[in-house]
Design a protein around this motif. Structure first.
Motif, short mmCIF file in Angstrom:
data_model
loop_
_atom_site.label_atom_id
_atom_site.label_comp_id
_atom_site.label_asym_id
_atom_site.label_seq_id
_atom_site.Cartn_x
_atom_site.Cartn_y
_atom_site.Cartn_z
N PRO B 89 0.82 -1.22 0.00
CA PRO B 89 0.00 0.00 0.00
C PRO B 89 0.85 1.27 0.00
N GLY B 90 1.94 1.26 0.75
CA GLY B 90 2.78 2.47 0.83
C GLY B 90 3.31 2.89 -0.53
N SER B 91 3.81 1.92 -1.30
CA SER B 91 4.38 2.27 -2.61
C SER B 91 3.27 2.61 -3.60
N ALA B 92 2.11 1.93 -3.48
CA ALA B 92 1.00 2.20 -4.39
C ALA B 92 0.49 3.63 -4.19
N ILE B 93 0.35 4.04 -2.92
CA ILE B 93 -0.15 5.41 -2.64
C ILE B 93 0.86 6.44 -3.15
N ALA B 94 2.15 6.20 -2.86
CA ALA B 94 3.18 7.16 -3.31
C ALA B 94 3.16 7.27 -4.83
N GLY B 95 3.04 6.14 -5.51
CA GLY B 95 3.02 6.14 -6.98
C GLY B 95 1.81 6.87 -7.52
N LEU B 96 0.65 6.62 -6.91
CA LEU B 96 -0.60 7.27 -7.36
C LEU B 96 -0.50 8.79 -7.22
N VAL B 97 -0.01 9.22 -6.06
CA VAL B 97 0.08 10.67 -5.81
C VAL B 97 1.02 11.33 -6.82
N VAL B 98 2.19 10.70 -7.02
CA VAL B 98 3.17 11.29 -7.94
C VAL B 98 2.64 11.25 -9.38
N GLY B 99 2.03 10.14 -9.77
CA GLY B 99 1.49 10.01 -11.12
C GLY B 99 0.41 11.05 -11.40
N LEU B 100 -0.49 11.23 -10.42
CA LEU B 100 -1.54 12.25 -10.59
C LEU B 100 -0.93 13.65 -10.64
N GLY B 101 0.15 13.84 -9.86
CA GLY B 101 0.84 15.13 -9.88
C GLY B 101 1.39 15.43 -11.26
N ILE B 102 2.01 14.43 -11.88
CA ILE B 102 2.58 14.62 -13.23
C ILE B 102 1.45 14.94 -14.21
N MET B 103 0.34 14.19 -14.06
CA MET B 103 -0.78 14.38 -14.99
C MET B 103 -1.37 15.80 -14.86
N LEU B 104 -1.55 16.23 -13.60
CA LEU B 104 -2.10 17.57 -13.38
C LEU B 104 -1.17 18.64 -13.92
N PHE B 105 0.15 18.40 -13.74
CA PHE B 105 1.12 19.36 -14.25
C PHE B 105 1.00 19.49 -15.76
N TRP B 106 0.86 18.33 -16.41
CA TRP B 106 0.75 18.34 -17.87
C TRP B 106 -0.53 19.06 -18.32
N LEU B 107 -1.61 18.72 -17.67
CA LEU B 107 -2.89 19.32 -18.06
C LEU B 107 -2.87 20.84 -17.83
N ALA B 108 -2.24 21.25 -16.68
CA ALA B 108 -2.13 22.68 -16.40
C ALA B 108 -1.29 23.36 -17.48
N GLY B 109 -0.22 22.67 -17.86
CA GLY B 109 0.66 23.20 -18.91
C GLY B 109 -0.09 23.38 -20.21
N ARG B 110 -0.91 22.38 -20.55
CA ARG B 110 -1.69 22.46 -21.79
C ARG B 110 -2.70 23.60 -21.68
N GLY B 111 -3.28 23.72 -20.49
CA GLY B 111 -4.26 24.77 -20.29
C GLY B 111 -3.66 26.17 -20.45
N PHE B 112 -2.41 26.32 -20.00
CA PHE B 112 -1.76 27.63 -20.10
C PHE B 112 -0.90 27.75 -21.36
N HIS B 113 -1.13 26.86 -22.31
CA HIS B 113 -0.45 26.90 -23.61
C HIS B 113 1.07 26.81 -23.49
N LEU B 114 1.53 25.96 -22.58
CA LEU B 114 2.97 25.76 -22.46
C LEU B 114 3.54 25.11 -23.72
N GLY B 115 2.65 24.44 -24.45
CA GLY B 115 3.08 23.77 -25.67
C GLY B 115 3.75 24.73 -26.64
#
Lengths: 119, 216
Positions: B89-115
Motif C-alpha cells: 500500500p505504501g508504494s501504491a499510494i506514493a506512486g498514485l500521488v506522484v502520477g496524478l501530480g505529473i498528470m495535473l502538471f501536464w494538463l495545467a501546462g496544456r491549459g496555459f499553452h505551455l506547448g
C-alpha cells in the motif's frame, strides 16, 4: 527464500554451503582456511569454497548468531594466533541438529517412495 | 609452516588478489578483507591444491561474492529485498500521488499553452522532461521509506509512470480528439517506463542510504 531470511527462524533449511560450514565447526573451533579445507573434505570435493563465499557466508552466520567468533585467540602451540577462529553457538548446534533431522525425514520419505540414488 | 607448503608465496598473485579484494564494499572489506587475503595466501601456498584449481575457484568465487555483498550493501541494514511481489500500500499510494501530480502538471501546462513555449524554446522542453524524472526520484524515495523495501520504491515509480501515462489518451481526447500515432504512443510508453525505473531506482537507493545512515 532469500539468503538474509534463511536464518530468520531457527530450524529453517540451510544452504549446502552453510550446512557444511556448520558441520565443520561442530566438534571444534576453526579459522577460515581450516573451515575451507574441512568443507571440501566433508563434501568429497563437491563444495569448493572460495575465500569470498566463505566469508560472506560466515558473515551471515555470525549476524544470525549461528556462529560466534572465539574471543580468546589460541596461543602459538594451540593454533595460529594471527587468525580469527569461529565456533558454533548453542543456536548453531540446534540448527545443525534440526537440519540433520530434516534430511533424515527426507531420506525416509525417499526410501518409502522406493527412490534409490543412481550409481 | 608445514612441509607441504611452497617455500615462496607468489607475490604477483597476492598483489593481484589484494587489488580484487578492494572491490568489496568498504564495510565488508575492513572487517573481512585481511582474513580473505590470508585464506587466499594459504590456498596458493598449499601443495595439496593445484594452482589452477585455486584460480578456478577464485574466478568462480569472486564475481558471485562481490555481487552478493554489494547487493546486501545497497539494500542497507533495514531495507530488505523481499522479491518482486505485488506493490505494498505504501508504494501504491506514493506512486498514485506522484502520477496524478505529473498528470495535473501536464494538463495545467496544456491549459496555459505551455506547448507553444516548448516549440519556441528548447530549454522549456528540458524542464518538462526533468520534472517527471525528479518526481520519479521522489516516488522511489517515498515508496522505499514507506515500505522499507527497495522494490517498494521502484513499484512507486512504475505506478507513477502508469498513472501519468494516462496523459496520452487524455491529451488526445481533450486536445486533439484523435487517438494519435500508435508508434509514437509505444515509444512514449517505453521511454516513460525506462525513466520511471531508472529514476525511482535512484530515489529508492537514496532512501536506502539515508535510512542506513540514520540507523547507524
Amino acid at each position: 527464500m532469500s539468503r538474509r531470511r534463511q536464518f530468520a527462524e531457527p530450524g529453517e533449511p540451510l544452504s549446502p554451503t552453510a550446512f557444511y560450514i556448520l558441520l565443520s565447526l561442530r566438534s571444534q573451533e576453526r579459522h577460515g582456511y581450516d573451515i575451507l579445507k574441512k568443507v571440501r573434505d566433508a563434501s568429497a570435493g563437491k563444495i569448493n569454497l572460495g575465500p569470498g563465499t566463505l566469508y560472506t557466508t560466515l558473515k551471515r552466520l555470525l549476524e544470525a548468531g549461528v556462529v560466534v567468533e572465539v574471543g580468546d585467540r589460541p596461543t602459538a602451540d594451540q593454533g595460529d594466533p594471527r587468525r580469527r577462529y569461529y565456533r558454533l553457538s548453542d543456536r548453531g548446534h540446534r540448527d545443525l541438529a534440526a537440519e540433520v533431522r530434516r534430511m533424515e525425514r527426507a531420506l525416509v520419505l525417499a526410501r518409502a517412495a522406493q527412490l534409490e540414488p543412481s550409481a | 609452516m608445514s612441509s607441504g607448503r611452497r617455500s615462496k608465496p607468489s607475490w604477483l598473485a597476492l598483489t593481484m588478489y589484494r587489488l580484487l579484494v578492494r572491490l568489496y564494499p568498504r564495510e565488508f572489506r575492513v572487517r573481512y578483507g585481511p582474513d580473505i587475503e590470508q585464506v587466499f595466501q594459504d590456498m596458493i601456498q598449499d601443495h595439496e591444491i593445484p594452482t589452477l584449481l585455486t584460480w578456478l575457484s577464485v574466478s568462480r568465487d569472486l564475481p558471485h561474492s562481490l555481487i552478493q555483498e554489494h547487493l546486501v550493501n545497497l539494500r542497507g541494514r533495514r531495507i530488505v529485498m523481499r522479491g518482486i511481489h505485488a506493490p505494498e500500500p505504501g508504494s501504491a499510494i506514493a506512486g498514485l500521488v506522484v502520477g496524478l501530480g505529473i498528470m495535473l502538471f501536464w494538463l495545467a501546462g496544456r491549459g496555459f499553452h505551455l506547448g507553444r513555449l516548448v516549440e519556441g524554446t528548447p530549454w522549456t522542453a528540458d524542464v518538462l522532461l526533468l520534472l517527471p524524472c525528479a518526481l520519479f526520484v521522489i516516488a522511489g524515495f517515498i515508496g522505499t521509506r514507506r515500505t522499507r523495501n527497495f522494490i517498494g520504491g521502484v513499484w512507486a515509480g512504475v505506478i507513477a509512470a502508469v498513472v501519468s501515462l494516462l496523459i496520452i489518451p487524455g491529451d488526445s481526447l481533450v486536445f486533439h480528439r484523435s487517438v494519435g500515432s500508435l508508434f509514437a504512443g509505444v515509444i512514449i510508453v517505453m521511454t516513460s517506463g525506462a525513466l520511471a525505473l531508472l529514476f525511482s531506482g535512484m530515489g529508492a537507493l537514496l532512501a536506502g542510504k539515508t535510512t542506513r545512515r540514520s540507523a547507524l
